[in-house]
Design a protein around this motif. Structure first.
Motif, mmCIF file in Angstrom:
data_model
loop_
_atom_site.group_PDB
_atom_site.id
_atom_site.type_symbol
_atom_site.label_atom_id
_atom_site.label_comp_id
_atom_site.label_asym_id
_atom_site.label_seq_id
_atom_site.Cartn_x
_atom_site.Cartn_y
_atom_site.Cartn_z
ATOM 1 N N TRP A 528 1.152 -1.109 0.140
ATOM 2 C CA TRP A 528 -0.108 0.047 -0.563
ATOM 3 C C TRP A 528 1.166 1.173 -0.735
ATOM 4 O O TRP A 528 1.818 1.741 0.731
ATOM 5 C CB TRP A 528 -0.871 0.208 1.024
ATOM 6 N N ARG A 529 1.050 2.246 -0.760
ATOM 7 C CA ARG A 529 1.608 3.623 -0.766
ATOM 8 C C ARG A 529 0.396 4.385 -1.194
ATOM 9 O O ARG A 529 -0.900 4.548 -2.119
ATOM 10 C CB ARG A 529 2.117 2.934 -2.006
ATOM 11 N N LEU A 530 0.724 5.917 -0.340
ATOM 12 C CA LEU A 530 -0.219 6.525 -0.628
ATOM 13 C C LEU A 530 0.478 7.432 -1.795
ATOM 14 O O LEU A 530 1.245 7.554 -1.545
ATOM 15 C CB LEU A 530 0.172 7.821 0.737
ATOM 16 N N VAL A 531 -0.972 7.966 -1.874
ATOM 17 C CA VAL A 531 -0.550 8.986 -3.732
ATOM 18 C C VAL A 531 -1.403 10.271 -3.130
ATOM 19 O O VAL A 531 -2.189 11.313 -2.663
ATOM 20 C CB VAL A 531 -1.193 8.229 -4.489
ATOM 21 N N ASP A 532 -0.105 11.561 -2.923
ATOM 22 C CA ASP A 532 -1.389 13.334 -3.070
ATOM 23 C C ASP A 532 -1.832 12.967 -1.662
ATOM 24 O O ASP A 532 -2.687 13.194 -1.574
ATOM 25 C CB ASP A 532 -2.460 13.878 -3.789
ATOM 26 N N ASP A 533 -0.274 13.199 -0.346
ATOM 27 C CA ASP A 533 -0.722 13.212 0.798
ATOM 28 C C ASP A 533 -1.540 14.113 1.516
ATOM 29 O O ASP A 533 -1.783 14.468 2.574
ATOM 30 C CB ASP A 533 0.285 12.143 1.680
ATOM 31 N N THR A 557 -15.886 14.018 -1.386
ATOM 32 C CA THR A 557 -16.598 15.131 -0.262
ATOM 33 C C THR A 557 -17.873 15.010 -1.284
ATOM 34 O O THR A 557 -17.881 14.451 -2.645
ATOM 35 C CB THR A 557 -15.972 16.478 -0.926
ATOM 36 N N ASP A 558 -18.792 16.064 -1.678
ATOM 37 C CA ASP A 558 -20.077 16.139 -1.917
ATOM 38 C C ASP A 558 -19.868 17.187 -3.057
ATOM 39 O O ASP A 558 -20.939 18.060 -3.092
ATOM 40 C CB ASP A 558 -21.390 16.726 -1.337
ATOM 41 N N GLN A 559 -18.447 17.674 -3.855
ATOM 42 C CA GLN A 559 -18.622 18.620 -4.333
ATOM 43 C C GLN A 559 -17.890 18.249 -5.586
ATOM 44 O O GLN A 559 -16.865 17.177 -5.277
ATOM 45 C CB GLN A 559 -17.683 19.509 -3.719
ATOM 46 N N PRO A 560 -17.488 18.961 -6.970
ATOM 47 C CA PRO A 560 -16.958 18.502 -7.466
ATOM 48 C C PRO A 560 -15.177 18.362 -6.767
ATOM 49 O O PRO A 560 -14.988 19.224 -6.536
ATOM 50 C CB PRO A 560 -16.753 19.172 -9.180
ATOM 51 N N ALA A 561 -14.612 17.461 -7.353
ATOM 52 C CA ALA A 561 -13.492 17.642 -6.916
ATOM 53 C C ALA A 561 -11.741 17.377 -8.197
ATOM 54 O O ALA A 561 -12.323 16.621 -9.144
ATOM 55 C CB ALA A 561 -12.734 16.511 -5.981
ATOM 56 N N ARG A 562 -11.036 18.712 -7.805
ATOM 57 C CA ARG A 562 -9.484 18.213 -9.072
ATOM 58 C C ARG A 562 -9.206 16.753 -8.843
ATOM 59 O O ARG A 562 -8.560 17.057 -7.432
ATOM 60 C CB ARG A 562 -8.985 19.148 -9.184
ATOM 61 N N VAL A 563 -8.382 15.876 -10.076
ATOM 62 C CA VAL A 563 -7.364 15.500 -9.442
ATOM 63 C C VAL A 563 -5.931 15.351 -9.289
ATOM 64 O O VAL A 563 -5.863 16.514 -9.720
ATOM 65 C CB VAL A 563 -7.610 14.422 -10.497
ATOM 66 N N PRO A 564 -5.857 15.278 -7.537
ATOM 67 C CA PRO A 564 -4.449 16.243 -7.592
ATOM 68 C C PRO A 564 -3.223 15.709 -8.430
ATOM 69 O O PRO A 564 -3.545 14.259 -9.189
ATOM 70 C CB PRO A 564 -4.399 15.422 -6.298
ATOM 71 N N SER A 565 -1.824 16.564 -8.913
ATOM 72 C CA SER A 565 -1.274 16.806 -9.133
ATOM 73 C C SER A 565 -0.575 15.172 -9.892
ATOM 74 O O SER A 565 -0.503 14.624 -10.796
ATOM 75 C CB SER A 565 0.025 17.767 -8.995
ATOM 76 N N SER A 566 -0.062 14.629 -7.961
ATOM 77 C CA SER A 566 0.947 13.789 -8.773
ATOM 78 C C SER A 566 -0.504 12.633 -8.764
ATOM 79 O O SER A 566 0.457 10.828 -9.754
ATOM 80 C CB SER A 566 1.213 13.134 -6.923
ATOM 81 N N THR A 567 -1.831 11.882 -8.531
ATOM 82 C CA THR A 567 -2.130 11.403 -9.340
ATOM 83 C C THR A 567 -2.575 11.355 -10.417
ATOM 84 O O THR A 567 -2.066 10.125 -11.466
ATOM 85 C CB THR A 567 -3.617 11.358 -8.633
ATOM 86 N N LEU A 568 -2.740 12.485 -11.116
ATOM 87 C CA LEU A 568 -3.189 12.926 -12.418
ATOM 88 C C LEU A 568 -1.921 11.768 -12.766
ATOM 89 O O LEU A 568 -2.044 12.216 -14.701
ATOM 90 C CB LEU A 568 -3.381 14.020 -12.738
ATOM 91 N N ALA A 596 -14.019 7.603 -16.815
ATOM 92 C CA ALA A 596 -12.797 6.862 -17.807
ATOM 93 C C ALA A 596 -12.563 9.021 -18.304
ATOM 94 O O ALA A 596 -11.797 9.690 -18.237
ATOM 95 C CB ALA A 596 -13.321 6.566 -18.603
ATOM 96 N N SER A 597 -14.355 9.580 -18.666
ATOM 97 C CA SER A 597 -14.347 10.410 -19.379
ATOM 98 C C SER A 597 -13.249 12.182 -18.660
ATOM 99 O O SER A 597 -13.200 12.276 -18.762
ATOM 100 C CB SER A 597 -15.714 10.984 -19.785
ATOM 101 N N GLY A 598 -14.157 11.605 -17.282
ATOM 102 C CA GLY A 598 -13.665 12.701 -16.003
ATOM 103 C C GLY A 598 -12.400 12.761 -15.784
ATOM 104 O O GLY A 598 -11.239 14.021 -15.652
ATOM 105 N N LEU A 599 -11.363 11.261 -16.010
ATOM 106 C CA LEU A 599 -10.190 11.547 -15.544
ATOM 107 C C LEU A 599 -9.445 12.283 -16.106
ATOM 108 O O LEU A 599 -8.128 12.895 -15.740
ATOM 109 C CB LEU A 599 -9.834 9.791 -15.014
ATOM 110 N N ALA A 600 -9.701 11.940 -17.926
ATOM 111 C CA ALA A 600 -8.907 12.091 -19.169
ATOM 112 C C ALA A 600 -9.080 13.954 -18.794
ATOM 113 O O ALA A 600 -7.913 14.491 -19.152
ATOM 114 C CB ALA A 600 -9.844 11.817 -19.974
ATOM 115 N N ASP A 601 -10.063 14.860 -18.061
ATOM 116 C CA ASP A 601 -9.997 15.934 -18.021
ATOM 117 C C ASP A 601 -10.163 16.337 -16.524
ATOM 118 O O ASP A 601 -10.007 17.907 -16.327
ATOM 119 C CB ASP A 601 -11.532 16.188 -18.076
ATOM 120 N N GLY A 602 -9.440 15.191 -15.213
ATOM 121 C CA GLY A 602 -8.759 15.787 -14.661
ATOM 122 C C GLY A 602 -9.559 15.654 -13.554
ATOM 123 O O GLY A 602 -9.229 16.650 -12.297
ATOM 124 N N MET A 603 -11.067 15.337 -13.789
ATOM 125 C CA MET A 603 -11.813 15.993 -12.869
ATOM 126 C C MET A 603 -12.947 14.276 -12.019
ATOM 127 O O MET A 603 -12.539 13.630 -12.826
ATOM 128 C CB MET A 603 -13.262 16.910 -12.961
#
Length: 614
Positions: A528-533, A557-568, A596-603
């Motif tokens: 197990w390894r944490l990303v974007d801590d 959360t109950d709001q849209p969120a950006r995919v963090p930089s290291s994860t992206l 897939a569409s959201g991750l490609a857009d970083g969301m």
């Protein structure tokens, strides 16, 4: 020690993990390394005779549901003879079934039917304390009886009239309100009870107590159960001075802690993870479990933090297989559980990181957010939507350790939403209101009711929601009796009948999580390894085994969120576009195409969780 036989080794619909894969450090790998456990609170699961209380026959009637879900182990909360002061966690006879739940024949039938379906059964073991109606305690009330030293008896403080305020041996408060000492006129002394006055603490310093407990445990194991969940087992060893005096007692060389706002000191630090805990657990292992196969023992571990969990569950130490730790469940509390603060992804991630890293090389952990003492996670940290229930399910089940599902969690059941104190049955909540609002006056009635509505134990104890009928299928809709605790009013929307055949339901999502645990060694045993801590919304981590990697990304959360930089970056390094990402989606709380569409857009959408094969 009793003669013993090997536990029945039940067959499971799981692939065994080969020994070249490391789990807890034992060889061969334990059978439970890729198992999933389901907790049943018997009085709330299924009522077979329409008296308003769930029972053993009711559990047996629902085994096909559990087999369909795919769980490997059922953990039963107590069904022993009990006055039910604390809903069975005050045991008066360890070797008899309370008539409210059925008979020993019913228990034997449950074991046989569960085993026939490849499901093991572990029982709740409550041996930090007994009921005050247990024969051991009644005998202990006489100073001349062989049981006289089986509990923590102490005289009144010098200069005080026994039984009057201030005469208690020290200033410890009970976790359920009031003093932790109860005066017994028959013996003329006080006994210690960390919990209810009807739950006196056993004196584990006495070898005769320990041997009696081990004999009882062996009796149950020989009957065919598959192990124990051990209630507050890390509180069996208490801190004393060299003369056996507890902190704060007259003449004790151990200083007590500070007085709190309710007028008491805390027993917790002196009664949790005490100096002889390892010794007692090692002895229990030798006396009960050595020579047996196919069992599981898990300890409830108040006061034990991540590093100690790694020690106690190290198979080389031969103590317990795994523990329930609670640091991650304290992140929304400010002192007492009734005073809360908002859920924090950062705080949860930090506590989970500690738990995971502590067992990275040896030892094991339990993965859970719900049980009979905790509110429903869909209400506590989620927004009660199916998607938030799935998000926390994905997060929990993709960590390294053994996942535990509490009854109804797999449906997304919510808190009870009671509005008046007379709707509650739990003595902890009722006593806490009296002490904090009426006696100590440290919290307003409105604030306390809000705290109970969010954190009270009855939130987890409303009857299981099987269908949309009057009593949710827990009992017959035309029954003249009523359930012991009111059915949640949302059972018309949240129930098993509506979900078991719905591929998009919370139930179906949990089935997929269980299948992953069974079939994918990366989920069961990968590192197990944490990303974007430090992200405030998204919790992401990688599981890895050999060349196989899985990435879990969850917006909590109950709001849209950006995919963090290291994860992206991990995602963009691996996949060219949304089409490629879609092919790698193993599981999503929304849809593979949408994720897939959201991750490609970083969301990420609210409560969106995705499991990707990298």
């Amino acid at each position: 020690m009793n003669n013993r036989k090997e536990c029945d080794v039940t067959s499971f619909n799981r692939k065994d993990l080969p020994d070249v894969i490391r789990t807890n450090g034992a060889r061969p790998n334990p059978w439970w390394a890729n198992a999933v456990v389901y907790q049943i609170y018997p009085r709330s699961f299924q009522d077979s005779n329409n008296d308003g209380i769930g029972d053993i026959k009711g559990i047996t009637s629902r085994l096909d549901y559990l087999a369909d879900l795919g769980v490997d182990v059922v953990w039963l909360s107590p069904v022993y003879v009990s006055p039910q002061d604390d809903n069975g966690y005050d045991i008066a006879d360890y070797q008899a079934i309370d008539p409210m739940f059925g008979t020993m024949d019913d228990m034997d039938e449950l074991l046989a039917q569960a085993h026939a379906r490849g499901i093991k059964v572990i029982m709740d073991l409550v041996v930090n304390h007994t009921s005050d109606e247990h024969a051991w305690f009644q005998a202990s009330r006489s100073k001349d009886d062989p049981h006289a030293d089986w509990y923590w008896w102490r005289p009144a403080r010098p200069g005080f009239e026994p039984g009057t305020p201030g005469a208690e041996p020290n200033q410890w408060g009970s976790y359920f309100g009031g003093s932790a000492w109860q005066y017994d006129p028959k013996r003329g002394e006080y006994f210690l009870h960390q919990y209810s006055p009807k739950q006196p603490d056993l004196n584990w310093e006495n070898p005769a107590v320990r041997q009696a407990v081990y004999r009882m445990m062996n009796w149950w194991m020989d009957r065919g159960i598959d192990g124990f969940r051990m209630d507050v087992i890390t509180q069996i060893s208490k801190v004393t001075d060299e003369s056996g005096r507890l902190p704060g007692e007259p003449g004790s060389h151990v200083e007590d802690g500070p007085v709190n706002e309710e007028g008491y000191t805390s027993a917790f630090e002196f009664c949790s993870d005490g100096p002889r805990l390892d010794e007692f657990l090692e002895e229990m292992r030798r006396e009960v479990f050595e020579g047996r196969e196919g069992y599981l023992n898990v300890g409830e571990a108040p006061g034990v933090h991540a590093e100690r969990n790694g020690q106690i569950t190290d198979p080389g130490r031969r103590e317990l297989d795994m523990l329930f730790q609670f640091d991650h469940l304290g992140i929304d509390q400010v002192g007492p559980k009734w005073v809360t603060k908002p859920f924090s992804v950062r705080a949860l991630r930090e506590q989970m990181r500690r738990q995971q890293e502590a067992v990275a090389e040896r030892g094991w952990t339990s993965c859970f957010t719900c049980n009979h003492d905790q509110p429903r996670v869909a209400s506590r940290w989620g927004d009660e939507s199916a998607r938030s229930a799935k998000a926390f399910g994905l997060l929990t089940h993709l960590h390294r350790g053994t996942p535990y599902i509490y009854e109804g969690e797999e449906l997304g059941m919510t808190n009870a939403h009671f509005t008046s104190l007379d709707q509650y049955r739990d003595l902890e909540s009722i006593n806490a209101f009296r002490q904090r609002v009426e006696e100590a006056q440290v919290q307003s009635a409105e604030s306390m009711m809000d705290g109970i509505a969010l954190m009270g134990r009855d939130n987890a104890r409303t009857p299981m929601q099987w269908d949309d009928s009057r009593y949710a299928g827990f009992m017959d809709a035309d029954s003249s009796a009523q359930p012991w605790l009111a059915v949640n009013s949302n059972h018309d929307r949240i129930n098993a009948a509506a979900q078991v055949h719905d591929d998009d339901s919370v139930f179906s999502f949990y089935k997929k999580l269980i299948e992953l645990r069974h079939d994918n060694p990366v989920v069961a045993a990968g590192s197990w390894r944490l990303v974007d801590d430090d992200d405030a919304s998204v919790y992401a981590f990688v599981r890895e085994l050999g060349v196989d990697r899985l990435l879990t990304v969850v917006n909590l959360t109950d709001q849209p969120a950006r995919v963090p930089s290291s994860t992206l970056q991990l995602i963009s390094d691996q996949f060219e576009d949304a089409a490629a990402i879609k092919q790698a989606v193993v599981l999503s709380t929304t849809t593979p195409a949408g994720s897939a569409s959201g991750l490609a857009d970083g969301m990420l959408e609210p409560w969106e969780g995705v499991l990707l094969h990298l």
